[in-house]
Design an enzyme around this catalytic site. Structure first.
Site, PDB file in Angstrom:
ATOM      1  N   HIS A 237       0.849  -1.196   0.000  1.00  0.00           N
ATOM      2  CA  HIS A 237       0.000   0.000   0.000  1.00  0.00           C
ATOM      3  C   HIS A 237       0.882   1.243   0.000  1.00  0.00           C
ATOM      4  CE1 HIS A 237      -3.535   2.426   0.580  1.00  0.00           C
ATOM      5  NE2 HIS A 237      -3.159   2.842   1.791  1.00  0.00           N
ATOM      6  N   ASP A 254      -3.623   9.038   3.428  1.00  0.00           N
ATOM      7  CA  ASP A 254      -3.866   7.626   3.131  1.00  0.00           C
ATOM      8  C   ASP A 254      -5.192   7.523   2.387  1.00  0.00           C
ATOM      9  OD1 ASP A 254      -4.372   4.903   3.056  1.00  0.00           O
ATOM     10  OD2 ASP A 254      -3.606   4.533   5.074  1.00  0.00           O
ATOM     11  N   CYS A 307      -3.935   2.986  -5.080  1.00  0.00           N
ATOM     12  CA  CYS A 307      -3.287   3.703  -3.965  1.00  0.00           C
ATOM     13  C   CYS A 307      -2.077   4.511  -4.456  1.00  0.00           C
ATOM     14  CB  CYS A 307      -2.882   2.736  -2.864  1.00  0.00           C
ATOM     15  SG  CYS A 307      -1.766   1.416  -3.402  1.00  0.00           S
TER      16      CYS A 307
END
Length: 348
Positions: A237, A254, A307
């Protein structure tokens, strides 16, 4: 006496001869006429008139000579002042009469220049047909190790660009290259200055401490910029930490709503150690704020593949000092656009 003869007697008295009877009448009339003429016509005195005229002209000549001498004395004084460097200002007694320029004499209507509005770049510039074709050629099959772009001591191969195709995960090379494009753009005068660490920096700092990355900034003063970008890789990630030296803040982004205050603390400690090591100065952290953005504060990904794209676009908007307004639906467009930008080493 006119017309008579005068003899002096022996006794000293004078005797005028008496004219004859015929002559006496004429004599008397002549004397009367002369007496009348002398009493009615004034005598012209030439010498007095000449003296008065000469005196008048002499007076005017003396006045002119006095003025000439004054002007010569003034000119001599000004010359001495100019030569001695003291004649910058005219004497107070001299009145300067300047003619007003024509534009002052005749009123001219003022020209009001309307400021031209600054052309704002579109948030989502459309890719032209040629640009789309260029992207398609780079993404279609070919030699995977073929180098398609080079810069910032990095090389991008066809295989690297394939990570931008469809729903693939972005690799380190693509993210590092794109972050350097952002730093290059930040050199424009209307944007905040920026510096970026590569994707290997934070894992090294977290696992091995400051000594392991101490030499990474040997030729760089990170405190001279406004924004420092720190890509954070959490195994599978991608996230982003942003150090803003203007605001004295470290913020964590995030795209899946994660909280990572620990990463912010690690970076703040790094800044303190870097200041002491490179500058020999204590770094005051008392006014700094650390924060992880909540899911409702920034756009979130709606799949498990984007991501890396969100990390890159967070950084792109932040280095423009613009609010983050994109969403998941823009990701296919951003992927094609990033391919073109990396190929051309130029941000749209």
């Amino acid at each position: 006496v006119s017309g008579g003869q005068s003899t002096f007697l022996h006794d000293g008295s004078s005797h005028s001869s008496i004219p004859h009877d015929g002559d006496s009448v004429i004599f008397v009339k002549e004397q009367q006429g002369k007496k009348h003429e002398s009493s009615s016509v004034p005598c012209f005195q030439a010498e007095l008139w000449i003296k008065e005229l000469t005196s008048l002209y002499d007076s005017r000549a003396r006045e002119r000579q006095r003025l000439i001498e004054e002007q010569e004395a003034l000119a001599s004084q000004l010359l001495r002042q100019r030569l001695s460097g003291e004649g910058r200002a005219a004497p107070a007694s001299i009145e300067l009469k300047l003619r007003v320029p024509l534009e002052k004499e005749v009123p001219v209507a003022a020209v009001i220049q309307t400021p031209q509005p600054i052309k704002e770049e579109p948030e989502f510039p459309e890719l032209t047909e040629d640009m789309v074709k260029e992207v398609s050629r780079a993404l279609r099959g070919g030699i995977q190790d073929e180098v398609l772009s080079e810069g910032f001591r990095l090389t991008i191969t066809r295989k690297d660009l394939q990570t931008l195709n469809h729903l693939n995960w972005l690799n380190d090379e693509v993210i590092n290259f794109y972050m350097n494009l952002l730093v290059e753009r930040s050199k424009q005068p209307n944007l905040p200055s920026a510096y970026t660490f590569n994707t290997f920096f934070f894992p090294k700092l977290r696992s091995s401490g400051y000594s392991a990355v101490r030499r990474w900034t040997k030729k760089v003063d990170i405190f001279s910029v406004d924004i420092i970008l720190v890509p954070v890789h959490l195994g599978v990630h991608w996230c982003l930490s942003v150090v803003d030296l203007r605001k004295k803040s470290i913020t964590y982004f995030d795209s899946m709503g994660g909280n990572n205050d620990e990463a912010c603390k690690i970076l703040l400690k790094y800044l303190k150690q870097e200041s002491e090591d490179k500058k020999g100065q204590n770094f005051d952290t008392s006014e700094w704020t650390l924060k992880s953005k909540r899911a409702n504060e920034i756009p979130q990904q709606m799949n498990g593949s984007d991501c890396g794209m969100f990390t890159c676009k967070y950084a792109e908007y932040i280095t423009k000092d613009r609010p983050i307004t994109f969403t998941q639906k823009h990701m296919p467009y951003f992927r094609r656009r990033m391919v073109w930008e990396i190929l051309n080493q130029k941000l749209l």
